[in-house]
Design an enzyme around this catalytic site. Structure first.
Site, mmCIF file in Angstrom:
data_model
loop_
_atom_site.group_PDB
_atom_site.id
_atom_site.type_symbol
_atom_site.label_atom_id
_atom_site.label_comp_id
_atom_site.label_asym_id
_atom_site.label_seq_id
_atom_site.Cartn_x
_atom_site.Cartn_y
_atom_site.Cartn_z
ATOM 1 N N ASP A 15 39.287 -35.492 -82.678
ATOM 2 C CA ASP A 15 39.160 -35.803 -81.217
ATOM 3 C C ASP A 15 40.339 -35.414 -80.530
ATOM 4 O O ASP A 15 41.472 -35.906 -80.788
ATOM 5 C CB ASP A 15 38.875 -37.598 -81.213
ATOM 6 C CG ASP A 15 37.159 -37.469 -81.566
ATOM 7 O OD1 ASP A 15 36.549 -36.627 -81.947
ATOM 8 O OD2 ASP A 15 36.827 -38.729 -81.513
ATOM 9 N N ASP A 136 24.201 -39.052 -77.564
ATOM 10 C CA ASP A 136 24.970 -40.515 -77.567
ATOM 11 C C ASP A 136 24.159 -41.435 -77.090
ATOM 12 O O ASP A 136 23.688 -41.481 -75.832
ATOM 13 C CB ASP A 136 26.526 -40.206 -76.774
ATOM 14 C CG ASP A 136 27.039 -38.933 -77.254
ATOM 15 O OD1 ASP A 136 27.021 -38.573 -78.493
ATOM 16 O OD2 ASP A 136 27.957 -38.514 -76.479
#
Length: 249
Positions: A15, A136
């Site tokens: 990330d 998500d």
């Protein structure tokens, strides 16, 4: 189809925020830990430990919709010879093309799947399996804009709709588990695979090799892999050992 042996791939996650490799806690940008200054070096490390694929998320892109970390992602792609998939802020065909030009293998479209459905359908028509849908979920509902907002649509319903438009693979994240090391939401992951027919890459909460082995037992039902983030960076999981364990399972 239900009895054929399916591949189960482990995806080490990188990330990126402000050019660095970081992790968030439950998607909270204020609860961020910097793990490495050089994401490309991290990618090379995961490849050395046996990674077959690298998962990259541009957190700045996810939040702001801008390609702030493009050069960093290019460095990641150049640092490894295994394929790389990228998500975070990919909301136009120009961005998709730009990443493919860098050598990225797959682009993950998340917020766009809700807010720009025609673009996503066009990308699926043009690039097929190279387009992955990022779903998500918070309490089963789709979250968008770097998880800062929740849309009024169920994750499974959106998965079914996109499967009908040619989607084959989805990264499914339970935000309540992400970065928590509390274990994946296996029932929801399996349900997503069964009800949509999509190949589901599980994301969020993986804390141990046992979690990965358990998920891999559902490979024949469409659970096609798992993303490992915080557990790698804290040392709770050794990637090479995890790969061996899943292959033996």
């Amino acid at each position: 189809m239900g009895t054929e042996q399916r591949e189960f791939i482990l995806y080490p996650a990188i990330d990126i925020r402000d050019g660095k490799a970081v992790r968030l806690y439950k998607g909270d940008y204020a609860a961020m830990t910097v793990y490495h200054e050089d994401p490309a070096a991290v990618a090379a490390q995961w490849q050395e430990q046996g990674a077959a694929f690298i998962h990259v998320v541009d957190l700045d892109g996810a939040k702001d919709g801008k390609r702030k970390n493009r050069s960093v992602i290019e460095a990641v792609v150049q640092a490894v010879h295994v394929p790389v998939q990228v998500g975070g802020g990919i909301r136009t065909m120009e961005t998709v093309e730009s990443y493919f030009e860098l050598g990225v293998e797959r682009c993950i479209l998340g917020t766009a799947a809700v807010q720009e459905p025609e673009f996503v359908k066009a990308a699926l028509r043009r690039y097929g399996e190279r387009i992955v849908i990022g779903l998500d979920a918070k309490d089963g509902m789709v979250a968008v804009n770097g998880w800062l907002e929740t849309a009024d649509v169920k994750a499974i319903d959106l998965g079914k709709e996109l499967a009908a438009h040619g989607a084959t693979r989805v990264v499914f994240t339970d935000i309540a588990r992400d970065g928590t090391l509390t274990g994946p939401n296996t029932p929801a992951i399996v349900q997503m695979a069964k009800e949509t027919g999509l190949q589901v890459i599980a994301s969020g909460g993986v804390k141990s090799i046992d979690d990965l082995v358990e998920l891999s037992t559902y490979a024949d039902q469409g659970v096609a892999g798992a993303i490992i983030g915080k557990a790698l960076y804290t040392g709770a999981i050794q990637l090479s050992e995890a790969i061996r364990s899943v292959m033996r399972a």
